[in-house]
Write an enzyme that holds these catalytic residues in place. Structure first.
Site, mmCIF file in Angstrom:
data_model
loop_
_atom_site.group_PDB
_atom_site.id
_atom_site.type_symbol
_atom_site.label_atom_id
_atom_site.label_comp_id
_atom_site.label_asym_id
_atom_site.label_seq_id
_atom_site.Cartn_x
_atom_site.Cartn_y
_atom_site.Cartn_z
ATOM 1 C CE LYS A 45 -1.881 -20.769 -46.456
ATOM 2 N NZ LYS A 45 -2.619 -20.327 -45.553
ATOM 3 C CD GLN A 63 -2.623 -21.573 -41.725
ATOM 4 O OE1 GLN A 63 -2.047 -21.374 -42.689
ATOM 5 N NE2 GLN A 63 -3.416 -21.283 -42.086
ATOM 6 C CG ASP A 80 -0.583 -14.900 -45.209
ATOM 7 O OD1 ASP A 80 -0.895 -14.961 -46.466
ATOM 8 O OD2 ASP A 80 -0.558 -15.397 -44.305
#
Ligand code: NAD
Length: 295
Positions: free
Chosen positions: A53, A97, A120
């Site tokens: 990422k 994460q 997200d």
């Protein structure tokens, strides 16, 4: 019939090229999109995902900042950091994460991220927006699937879509996003009896389970579009999806390979959400400025 193998790397590259242009346009106005990535512990898979990422951010000109914590860090420390990042104007997206160590209440972490930085798309507001309309950020993996379908010119409206897998991060949002686009959607999961009686009806079949060879050719209609989200590592180290790719490719019209299908799109849509967030902020600032000048 021989299927078109959808190249997710190519679709991704086209979207990233567009993102780079949008980032350059913002740079001319003094704004650099910023993404904060928080990682807790030393899970090797998480380390790889975070690295990918961060690298992808660099490719399109997004400024990433990484925050790594030991596995025994207190939840409050991470909540405090999120609170701080929520306030920072140079941060347009915050990503934690997953998975987190067991002493974390994941829901508390996700609900603390400001809705307008939740790139997200896991905050309840953004999830609710998938049902009621008005989501700020669509979750990245299903968003990537929608983009693949659009890129390939595959019509969604009125189609029979079957989503196999009903997780909060893939299956459920996927079903909602396709329903919003006027597909007739059926969701299957681990308790579904006789999976094949549903999958055989699909014009578009999306599979996100995590079981190699779950979907066999006899379970799929000739000419269907098959999107394989699954990622499974076989004992010999090979990476495969949830479908019998070799069997299906002679029966369906389109299929995504694993690797190289949906996978690259997930990171790309994270970048897209971050860029969109920065653009929205810039737009709001310009509108405020205009209002203050006018009054
Ligand atoms: P999950 O474990 O949270 O959910 C799996 C879902 O599959 C559940 O709803 C479960 O009920 C269902 N299921 C289990 N066995 C089934 C069966 N026999 N028949 C029908 N349904 C069954 O998983 P997840 O996080 O949604 O991920 C699913 C897969 O997608 C995994 O392989 C994961 O690695 C992959 N994934 C890929 C990406 C990507 O970027 N390509 C992103 C996220 C997840």
């Amino acid at each position: 019939m021989t299927a078109k193998i959808i190249n997710g790397i190519e679709v991704s590259a086209a979207i990233r090229a567009d993102l780079r242009e949008r980032v350059t346009a913002m740079a001319d106005r003094g704004v650099v999109p910023g993404l904060a990535v928080i990682k807790v512990g030393v899970d090797p898979a998480s380390a790889v995902y975070v690295r990918n990422k961060v690298r992808a951010c660099g490719e399109v000109g997004i400024q990433s900042s990484q925050y790594d914590f030991e596995a025994n860090v207190s939840q409050q420390t991470v909540l405090d950091l999120i609170g701080d990042l929520n306030e920072r104007p140079n941060i347009h997206g915050i990503l934690v994460q997953l998975p987190l160590p067991p002493h974390f209440a994941i829901a508390d972490i996700l609900q603390t991220i400001s809705v307008d930085k939740d790139v997200d798309g896991f905050h309840l507001y953004n999830v609710g927006g998938l049902v009621a309309g008005g989501t700020v950020f669509p979750p990245c993996t299903p968003y990537g699937v929608v983009k693949i379908l659009e890129h390939e010119g595959i019509e969604i409206e009125g189609k029979n879509v079957v989503v196999v897998g009903a997780s909060n991060i893939v299956g459920k949002p996927m079903a909602l996003m396709l329903m919003q686009r006027d597909a007739t959607v059926c969701i299957c999961h681990a308790k579904t009896r006789d999976l094949a009686q549903f999958t055989i009806l699909a014009d578009i079949l999306v599979v996100a389970v995590g079981k190699p060879n779950l979907i066999l050719p006899e379970m799929v209609k000739t000419g269907a579009v098959v999107i394989d989200v699954g990622i499974n590592r076989l004992p010999d180290g090979k990476l495969v999806g949830d479908t019998d790719f070799e069997g299906l490719r002679h029966k369906v019209s389109h299929i995504t390979p694993v690797p190289g299908g949906v996978g690259p799109m997930t990171v790309t849509m994270l970048l897209a959400n971050t860029v969109a967030s920065a653009e929205r902020r810039l737009q709001t600032q310009s509108e405020r400025l205009l209002t203050s000048v006018a009054s």
